[in-house]
Design a protein around this motif. Structure first.
Motif, PDB file in Angstrom:
ATOM      1  N   CYS A  70     -20.333   7.407 -48.191  1.00  0.00           N
ATOM      2  CA  CYS A  70     -20.255   8.167 -46.939  1.00  0.00           C
ATOM      3  C   CYS A  70     -19.968   9.642 -47.217  1.00  0.00           C
ATOM      4  N   GLU A 125     -22.683  12.546 -46.374  1.00  0.00           N
ATOM      5  CA  GLU A 125     -22.315  13.551 -45.379  1.00  0.00           C
ATOM      6  C   GLU A 125     -22.285  14.948 -45.983  1.00  0.00           C
ATOM      7  N   ARG A 173     -28.496  10.197 -43.873  1.00  0.00           N
ATOM      8  CA  ARG A 173     -27.599   9.646 -42.870  1.00  0.00           C
ATOM      9  C   ARG A 173     -27.031   8.321 -43.366  1.00  0.00           C
ATOM     10  N   HIS A 186     -23.773   2.014 -41.528  1.00  0.00           N
ATOM     11  CA  HIS A 186     -22.534   1.298 -41.828  1.00  0.00           C
ATOM     12  C   HIS A 186     -22.808  -0.200 -41.765  1.00  0.00           C
ATOM     13  N   LEU A 236     -14.529   4.771 -38.308  1.00  0.00           N
ATOM     14  CA  LEU A 236     -14.960   5.200 -36.976  1.00  0.00           C
ATOM     15  C   LEU A 236     -13.912   6.082 -36.313  1.00  0.00           C
ATOM     16  N   ILE A 248     -14.423   9.501 -37.738  1.00  0.00           N
ATOM     17  CA  ILE A 248     -15.618  10.162 -37.210  1.00  0.00           C
ATOM     18  C   ILE A 248     -15.345  10.738 -35.834  1.00  0.00           C
ATOM     19  N   ALA A 263     -19.740  12.834 -34.899  1.00  0.00           N
ATOM     20  CA  ALA A 263     -20.894  12.260 -35.590  1.00  0.00           C
ATOM     21  C   ALA A 263     -22.148  13.086 -35.340  1.00  0.00           C
ATOM     22  N   ARG A 264     -22.999  13.143 -36.345  1.00  0.00           N
ATOM     23  CA  ARG A 264     -24.278  13.831 -36.229  1.00  0.00           C
ATOM     24  C   ARG A 264     -25.329  12.803 -35.816  1.00  0.00           C
ATOM     25  N   VAL A 314     -24.189   6.645 -34.390  1.00  0.00           N
ATOM     26  CA  VAL A 314     -23.488   5.987 -35.499  1.00  0.00           C
ATOM     27  C   VAL A 314     -24.043   4.576 -35.618  1.00  0.00           C
ATOM     28  N   ARG A 316     -19.901   4.055 -28.601  1.00  0.00           N
ATOM     29  CA  ARG A 316     -19.436   4.716 -29.825  1.00  0.00           C
ATOM     30  C   ARG A 316     -20.330   4.407 -31.020  1.00  0.00           C
TER      31      ARG A 316
END
Length: 339
Positions: free
Chosen positions: A67, A71, A82, A85, A102, A105, A109-110, A113, A181
């Motif tokens: 991650c 990122e 990207r 998960h 989470l 984040i 988040a971009r 998710v 989310r």
């Protein structure tokens, strides 16, 4: 081209047992393979689980490192990197780790998710026939057939004692999906009942359904269906599940993912068109617009004004295609700006 499920970074990180590469180097090296395959957006699998046993290397620490590297690289390189998960729903450590992830984040988040929940307990799901899992162990971890059977016996017993964790994980994922989310993917659904349950908990995508019945139920619910390109290329699943080619021919597949083979995406799509299982636009759509829809990214995957300017020039070739050039949107640019 959008790859919504890639475990290739794991393989790049550890090309041979005991020969682990630096994470940042592995990502850059794998980025070159993605670019050569024409992939301009890639979702790298980060497995939130603690897997024991010989040769197993999926840990929470490795998930965190993946991650962090993805990122950090983000959209600054040759590919828009990207994260997908992946949660083992019978792993309490994995559940705690994903909860923490989470929370970290938050609202930063971009884009969507993506979370895929999976249960790889032998005897159901992907490994409905435990014999396939045993042969996988023999082939990848250097164990004997007897050792593999004993390992699977212990694994099933251990995981059957974690059904409470499974229920807790599914309930929590449903809450997260319901609150918007996460974008929830169900990994390896095997029946219409599992599709119904996935819909009830707010699931958005059926990922690698193992039976025709599950794929058909998903489409009846208007749910995108993802199959693996490595399944399409030989015409069958490596573990005896539904054939991607057959499901495409039935009109039940909306996207392909590399799974672990980026070069398989374009090859599988053009093979489907050549064999008459889909028209050329339909086949290419499986790795472009259809895949973007799976990821919840409406700004790419199609050639249209205002969308992200990622263009792949592909030569069909005989028997396999090649990618002479890739033009992608400038880092941080909105649709229409190309570099």
């Amino acid at each position: 081209m959008v790859d919504v499920h890639s475990d290739g970074l794991e393989k790049e990180l550890l090309p041979r047992p005991g020969a682990e590469l630096p994470m940042e180097f592995a990502l850059l090296s794998f980025e070159g393979k993605l670019r050569a395959a024409g992939v301009t957006t890639a979702f790298h699998g980060a497995a939130f689980e603690e897997s024991g046993g010989r040769g197993m290397r999926r840990t929470l620490e490795s998930a965190r490192r993946i991650c962090a590297a993805v990122e950090s690289r983000g959209d600054d390189g040759l590919v828009d990197h990207r994260i997908l998960h992946r949660l083992d729903i019978r792993c309490p450590e994995g559940l705690a780790g994903l909860r923490q992830r989470l929370a970290e984040i938050g609202g930063a988040a971009r884009g969507p998710v993506l979370v895929s929940h999976e249960d790889h307990t032998p005897g159901q799901g992907q490994y409905a026939d435990r014999g396939y899992y045993e042969r996988y162990l023999v082939g990848t971890r250097g164990v004997t057939e007897e050792e593999a059977r004993a390992y699977v016996d212990r694994l099933i017993e251990d995981r059957d004692g974690r059904l409470d964790v499974r229920e807790e994980a599914l309930e929590w994922l449903g809450e997260q999906a319901g609150a918007g989310r996460i974008r929830l993917l169900g990994h390896d659904p095997s029946s219409p009942q599992e599709i119904e349950e996935l819909c009830d908990r707010g699931g958005s995508v059926a990922e690698f359904p193992t039976t025709t019945a599950a794929a058909k139920a998903a489409r009846e619910h208007g749910m995108p269906v993802v199959m693996g390109a490595p399944n399409v290329l030989p015409g069958h699943s490596h573990n005896g599940n539904a054939s991607g080619r057959e499901l495409v021919g039935r009109g039940l597949v909306t996207a392909l993912a590399s799974d672990y083979l980026p070069s398989g995406l374009l090859s599988a799509a053009l093979l489907l068109a050549e064999d008459g299982l889909a028209s050329l636009p339909e086949a290419v759509g499986l790795v472009t617009g259809g895949a973007a829809d799976v990821a919840g990214l409406p700004d790419r995957g199609r050639l249209a004004p205002g969308l992200r300017a990622d263009l792949v020039l592909a030569e069909a070739g005989r028997p396999w295609p090649v990618v002479p050039a890739v033009l992608r949107a400038a880092s941080g640019a909105s649709g229409g700006d190309a570099a």
